[in-house]
Design a protein around this motif. Structure first.
Motif, PDB file in Angstrom:
ATOM      1  N   PHE A  89       0.902  -1.039  -0.111  1.00 44.36           N
ATOM      2  CA  PHE A  89       0.150   0.174  -0.112  1.00 44.36           C
ATOM      3  C   PHE A  89       1.065   1.144   0.114  1.00 44.36           C
ATOM      4  N   PRO A  90       0.489   2.480  -0.674  1.00 50.50           N
ATOM      5  CA  PRO A  90       1.326   3.624  -0.752  1.00 50.50           C
ATOM      6  C   PRO A  90       1.477   3.841   0.697  1.00 50.50           C
ATOM      7  N   THR A  91       2.651   4.605   1.010  1.00 51.81           N
ATOM      8  CA  THR A  91       3.061   4.906   2.475  1.00 51.81           C
ATOM      9  C   THR A  91       2.537   6.288   2.560  1.00 51.81           C
ATOM     10  N   ILE A  92       2.629   6.905   3.770  1.00 54.97           N
ATOM     11  CA  ILE A  92       1.949   8.213   3.821  1.00 54.97           C
ATOM     12  C   ILE A  92       3.218   9.306   3.283  1.00 54.97           C
ATOM     13  N   ASP A  93       4.317   8.798   3.025  1.00 52.93           N
ATOM     14  CA  ASP A  93       5.102   9.707   2.413  1.00 52.93           C
ATOM     15  C   ASP A  93       4.662  10.129   0.818  1.00 52.93           C
ATOM     16  N   THR A  94       3.943   9.070   0.181  1.00 53.55           N
ATOM     17  CA  THR A  94       3.727   9.576  -1.267  1.00 53.55           C
ATOM     18  C   THR A  94       2.550  10.769  -1.456  1.00 53.55           C
ATOM     19  N   LEU A  95       1.917  11.026  -0.283  1.00 56.57           N
ATOM     20  CA  LEU A  95       1.085  12.371  -0.383  1.00 56.57           C
ATOM     21  C   LEU A  95       1.580  13.404  -0.578  1.00 56.57           C
ATOM     22  N   PRO A  96       2.736  14.068   0.002  1.00 57.79           N
ATOM     23  CA  PRO A  96       3.556  15.192  -0.358  1.00 57.79           C
ATOM     24  C   PRO A  96       4.452  14.955  -1.364  1.00 57.79           C
ATOM     25  N   ALA A  97       4.857  13.667  -1.481  1.00 57.87           N
ATOM     26  CA  ALA A  97       5.847  13.457  -2.717  1.00 57.87           C
ATOM     27  C   ALA A  97       4.845  13.799  -3.940  1.00 57.87           C
ATOM     28  N   THR A  98       3.667  13.163  -4.183  1.00 60.05           N
ATOM     29  CA  THR A  98       2.930  13.141  -5.248  1.00 60.05           C
ATOM     30  C   THR A  98       2.546  14.460  -5.447  1.00 60.05           C
ATOM     31  N   LEU A  99       2.090  15.307  -4.520  1.00 55.21           N
ATOM     32  CA  LEU A  99       2.001  16.657  -4.504  1.00 55.21           C
ATOM     33  C   LEU A  99       2.926  17.602  -5.238  1.00 55.21           C
ATOM     34  N   ALA A 100       4.181  17.217  -4.724  1.00 53.53           N
ATOM     35  CA  ALA A 100       5.356  17.769  -5.117  1.00 53.53           C
ATOM     36  C   ALA A 100       5.468  17.632  -6.796  1.00 53.53           C
ATOM     37  N   CYS A 101       5.334  16.430  -7.099  1.00 48.46           N
ATOM     38  CA  CYS A 101       5.795  15.884  -8.498  1.00 48.46           C
ATOM     39  C   CYS A 101       4.692  16.646  -9.355  1.00 48.46           C
ATOM     40  N   LEU A 102       3.462  16.933  -8.910  1.00 52.60           N
ATOM     41  CA  LEU A 102       2.457  17.417  -9.772  1.00 52.60           C
ATOM     42  C   LEU A 102       2.750  18.989  -9.808  1.00 52.60           C
ATOM     43  N   VAL A 103       3.113  19.539  -8.656  1.00 49.63           N
ATOM     44  CA  VAL A 103       3.434  21.063  -8.931  1.00 49.63           C
ATOM     45  C   VAL A 103       4.671  21.061 -10.028  1.00 49.63           C
ATOM     46  N   ALA A 104       5.532  20.337  -9.997  1.00 48.35           N
ATOM     47  CA  ALA A 104       6.716  19.974 -10.749  1.00 48.35           C
ATOM     48  C   ALA A 104       6.091  20.112 -12.266  1.00 48.35           C
ATOM     49  N   LEU A 105       5.205  19.359 -12.501  1.00 51.32           N
ATOM     50  CA  LEU A 105       4.838  19.122 -13.867  1.00 51.32           C
ATOM     51  C   LEU A 105       3.958  20.391 -14.444  1.00 51.32           C
ATOM     52  N   LYS A 106       3.108  20.969 -13.399  1.00 46.32           N
ATOM     53  CA  LYS A 106       2.527  21.892 -13.588  1.00 46.32           C
ATOM     54  C   LYS A 106       3.281  23.244 -14.042  1.00 46.32           C
ATOM     55  N   THR A 107       4.112  23.224 -13.222  1.00 49.89           N
ATOM     56  CA  THR A 107       5.415  24.432 -13.302  1.00 49.89           C
ATOM     57  C   THR A 107       6.088  24.640 -14.634  1.00 49.89           C
ATOM     58  N   TRP A 108       6.051  23.266 -15.258  1.00 50.30           N
ATOM     59  CA  TRP A 108       6.658  23.388 -16.824  1.00 50.30           C
ATOM     60  C   TRP A 108       5.777  22.981 -17.740  1.00 50.30           C
TER      61      TRP A 108
END
Length: 302
Positions: A89-108
Motif C-alpha cells: 500500500f502507498p506509504t504516507i510519504d507518497t502524499l507530499p511526494a505526489t503533490l510535489a511531483c504534480l506541482v513540478a509538472l504544472k510548473t513546466w
C-alpha cells in the motif's frame, strides 16, 4: 592538564547538544522516543523540488532536466510517486511526494496525463489528482491524525497550498475540504509556534562552543603536524615546497569531524607531506642515479 581541559570541553558541549535536542525534538505532549529523523524527506519529494529550479541562463527551462524526466517516468500505476509499504500500500510519504511531483509538472506545463486523467490517454489507471482525491484520507486514517511526523505535518499542508497556487484544481469533496486536513493544519501551526519559541540564545551558545571546540582540536593537530615535520627534517630539507599548513587545511576541510584526528594526521596529512617531498626530490634534487636507487628501494618494499 590539556587532556583534562579538552575532555571537560567535550563533556560540556555534549551536555548542551542533549539539551537542544530535547527542546527541538520533544513533542507538545512530551512523548518519549521521538524520532529525530522525522524531518528527512523522501527521495521522490526531493527530486520533484530539484526539477522545479529554473535554469540560470534560460529561466523557461529546468536547471536539472534529468530530475524532471525522472518525475515524468516514475509515476506508479496508482497515480502516485513514492514507495509502497510491506503490505503493498502507498506509504504516507507518497502524499507530499505526489503533490510535489504534480506541482513540478504544472510548473513546466508538461505531463498533463500524469496530473489528471485524460480520456484519450490511458497510461495509468489513475492520475495524480485522482490518487490524492481517492486515497489520501484513507492513508491518513490508517496512520492516525496524532501519529504523523513533524516533517509530514509541516510539509503536506504546505504542498496543498502550493498546488492550489499553481492552479491545480482538486475535485469537489476531496481531502482538501475535510476535517482531516483541518486537523493537520492545526497541528502544523502548533508545531511552528513551538519551534519559534525555542531558546535561540541556547542555540547560539551551542554554535559558539562547537566552533571553539573544533578550532581547539584543529590547532592542536596542526601544532603536532608542524612539530613532526620539523623533527623529521622534512620542513627544512633544503629543497622543494614547504606545504605542511597548506596540506593540513586542505585535508581538514574535507575530513572535518573532530574524532577523525588519526585519519587527518597519520593517514592523510603525514602521507601527503612525504609524497610532496618525494615529488620535489624527483623533480629538482635527485640525480638519475639517486632516483633509480630510490625507486628500486621503494619497489622492493612491495
Amino acid at each position: 592538564m590539556e587532556s583534562s581541559s579538552s575532555s571537560s570541553s567535550l563533556s560540556s558541549l555534549q551536555s548542551l547538544v542533549a539539551q537542544v535536542k530535547k527542546e527541538l525534538f520533544s513533542s507538545a505532549d512530551h512523548q518519549d522516543n521521538i524520532n529525530v529523523y522525522n524531518f528527512v524527506t523522501p527521495s521522490a519529494y526531493e527530486t520533484a523540488w530539484l526539477s522545479m529550479i529554473p535554469h540560470d541562463a534560460h529561466t523557461q527551462k529546468p536547471m536539472f532536466k534529468s530530475c524532471l524526466e525522472w518525475v515524468l517516468n516514475n509515476q506508479k500505476e496508482g497515480g502516485f510517486w513514492g514507495e509502497l509499504n510491506h503490505d503493498g500500500f502507498p506509504t504516507i510519504d507518497t502524499l507530499p511526494a505526489t503533490l510535489a511531483c504534480l506541482v513540478a509538472l504544472k510548473t513546466w506545463n508538461v505531463g498533463e496525463q500524469h496530473i489528471i486523467k485524460v480520456t484519450t490517454i490511458h497510461f495509468f489507471s489513475m492520475a495524480g489528482l485522482d490518487f490524492i482525491h481517492s486515497r489520501a484520507e484513507i492513508i491518513l486514517e490508517m496512520h492516525g491524525h496524532n501519529n504523523l511526523s513533524r516533517w509530514f505535518t509541516i510539509t503536506f499542508p504546505g504542498m496543498i497550498e502550493l498546488a492550489k497556487e499553481e492552479g491545480l484544481v482538486f475535485p469537489q469533496g476531496s481531502l482538501t475540504s475535510t476535517h482531516v486536513l483541518a486537523h493537520i493544519f492545526y497541528n502544523r501551526q502548533h508545531i511552528l509556534q513551538t519551534l519559534s519559541c525555542l531558546n535561540n540564545e541556547k542555540l547560539l551558545q551551542l554554535a559558539t562552543r562547537n566552533y571553539h571546540f573544533r578550532q581547539s582540536i584543529y590547532a592542536k593537530e596542526l601544532g603536532e603536524l608542524t612539530r613532526w615535520s620539523k623533527e623529521t627534517g622534512l620542513s627544512d630539507i633544503g629543497f622543494g615546497r614547504e606545504k605542511t599548513a597548506y596540506l593540513y587545511f586542505a585535508i581538514s576541510a574535507s575530513c572535518c569531524v573532530p574524532h577523525d584526528s588519526m585519519v587527518r594526521l597519520l593517514l592523510l596529512a603525514k602521507s601527503a607531506i612525504i609524497v610532496i617531498v618525494a615529488d620535489d626530490f624527483y623533480d629538482m634534487e635527485g640525480s638519475p642515479t639517486d632516483l633509480e636507487l630510490l625507486t628500486h628501494s621503494v619497489q622492493s618494499c612491495f
